[in-house]
Design a protein around this motif. Sequence first.
Motif, PDB file in Angstrom:
ATOM      1  N   PHE A 153       0.827  -1.200   0.000  1.00 46.57           N
ATOM      2  CA  PHE A 153       0.000   0.000   0.000  1.00 46.57           C
ATOM      3  C   PHE A 153       0.865   1.255   0.000  1.00 46.57           C
ATOM      4  N   LEU A 154       1.863   1.277   0.853  1.00 45.14           N
ATOM      5  CA  LEU A 154       2.755   2.440   0.920  1.00 45.14           C
ATOM      6  C   LEU A 154       3.573   2.590  -0.355  1.00 45.14           C
ATOM      7  N   THR A 155       3.948   1.481  -0.965  1.00 45.83           N
ATOM      8  CA  THR A 155       4.652   1.539  -2.246  1.00 45.83           C
ATOM      9  C   THR A 155       3.739   2.132  -3.315  1.00 45.83           C
ATOM     10  N   GLY A 156       2.478   1.756  -3.306  1.00 43.61           N
ATOM     11  CA  GLY A 156       1.519   2.318  -4.251  1.00 43.61           C
ATOM     12  C   GLY A 156       1.365   3.820  -4.086  1.00 43.61           C
ATOM     13  N   ILE A 157       1.288   4.275  -2.846  1.00 44.91           N
ATOM     14  CA  ILE A 157       1.197   5.712  -2.588  1.00 44.91           C
ATOM     15  C   ILE A 157       2.463   6.417  -3.059  1.00 44.91           C
ATOM     16  N   ALA A 158       3.620   5.806  -2.827  1.00 46.54           N
ATOM     17  CA  ALA A 158       4.887   6.399  -3.270  1.00 46.54           C
ATOM     18  C   ALA A 158       4.916   6.531  -4.790  1.00 46.54           C
ATOM     19  N   PHE A 159       4.483   5.493  -5.510  1.00 45.13           N
ATOM     20  CA  PHE A 159       4.441   5.575  -6.972  1.00 45.13           C
ATOM     21  C   PHE A 159       3.467   6.656  -7.435  1.00 45.13           C
ATOM     22  N   PHE A 160       2.342   6.773  -6.775  1.00 44.21           N
ATOM     23  CA  PHE A 160       1.380   7.821  -7.103  1.00 44.21           C
ATOM     24  C   PHE A 160       2.028   9.197  -6.953  1.00 44.21           C
ATOM     25  N   LEU A 161       2.740   9.401  -5.852  1.00 44.00           N
ATOM     26  CA  LEU A 161       3.393  10.690  -5.617  1.00 44.00           C
ATOM     27  C   LEU A 161       4.486  10.964  -6.649  1.00 44.00           C
ATOM     28  N   ILE A 162       5.207   9.942  -7.037  1.00 42.36           N
ATOM     29  CA  ILE A 162       6.241  10.100  -8.058  1.00 42.36           C
ATOM     30  C   ILE A 162       5.613  10.544  -9.377  1.00 42.36           C
ATOM     31  N   ILE A 163       4.546   9.863  -9.781  1.00 38.87           N
ATOM     32  CA  ILE A 163       3.901  10.199 -11.052  1.00 38.87           C
ATOM     33  C   ILE A 163       3.291  11.593 -11.001  1.00 38.87           C
ATOM     34  N   GLU A 164       2.617  11.922  -9.918  1.00 32.35           N
ATOM     35  CA  GLU A 164       2.052  13.261  -9.770  1.00 32.35           C
ATOM     36  C   GLU A 164       3.152  14.322  -9.818  1.00 32.35           C
ATOM     37  N   GLY A 165       4.238  14.076  -9.127  1.00 32.44           N
ATOM     38  CA  GLY A 165       5.342  15.026  -9.124  1.00 32.44           C
ATOM     39  C   GLY A 165       5.941  15.217 -10.506  1.00 32.44           C
ATOM     40  N   LEU A 166       6.048  14.136 -11.266  1.00 30.09           N
ATOM     41  CA  LEU A 166       6.575  14.243 -12.628  1.00 30.09           C
ATOM     42  C   LEU A 166       5.667  15.090 -13.508  1.00 30.09           C
ATOM     43  N   VAL A 167       4.357  14.922 -13.358  1.00 29.83           N
ATOM     44  CA  VAL A 167       3.417  15.717 -14.156  1.00 29.83           C
ATOM     45  C   VAL A 167       3.588  17.195 -13.835  1.00 29.83           C
ATOM     46  N   TYR A 168       3.662  17.542 -12.560  1.00 27.67           N
ATOM     47  CA  TYR A 168       3.838  18.937 -12.175  1.00 27.67           C
ATOM     48  C   TYR A 168       5.189  19.476 -12.636  1.00 27.67           C
ATOM     49  N   ALA A 169       6.232  18.657 -12.594  1.00 27.09           N
ATOM     50  CA  ALA A 169       7.568  19.108 -12.954  1.00 27.09           C
ATOM     51  C   ALA A 169       7.771  19.208 -14.465  1.00 27.09           C
ATOM     52  N   LEU A 170       7.204  18.269 -15.229  1.00 28.80           N
ATOM     53  CA  LEU A 170       7.493  18.209 -16.662  1.00 28.80           C
ATOM     54  C   LEU A 170       6.468  18.929 -17.536  1.00 28.80           C
TER      55      LEU A 170
END
Length: 62
Positions: free
Chosen positions: A4-21
């Motif tokens: 579950f925590l890994t899933g949340i971490a991946f979600f945050l990574i993807i969201e962060g990439l969208v905001y950054a790129l």
Amino acid sequence: MSDFLTGIAFFLIIEGLVYALAPSALKRMAALLPQMPEGQLRTSGLAAVAFGVLMVWFIRGG
């Protein structure tokens, strides 16, 4: 719990990439959301949930 925590971490990574790129594309999309009918948003959300559940099921060897 670690899955579950890994899933949340991946979600945050993807969201962060969208905001950054692609911040301008994200802002344009956010401006269009109020114009979309609620039913269409709800259907899109449910389709995304179903697709995510199917992906997890296939990945886990369902």
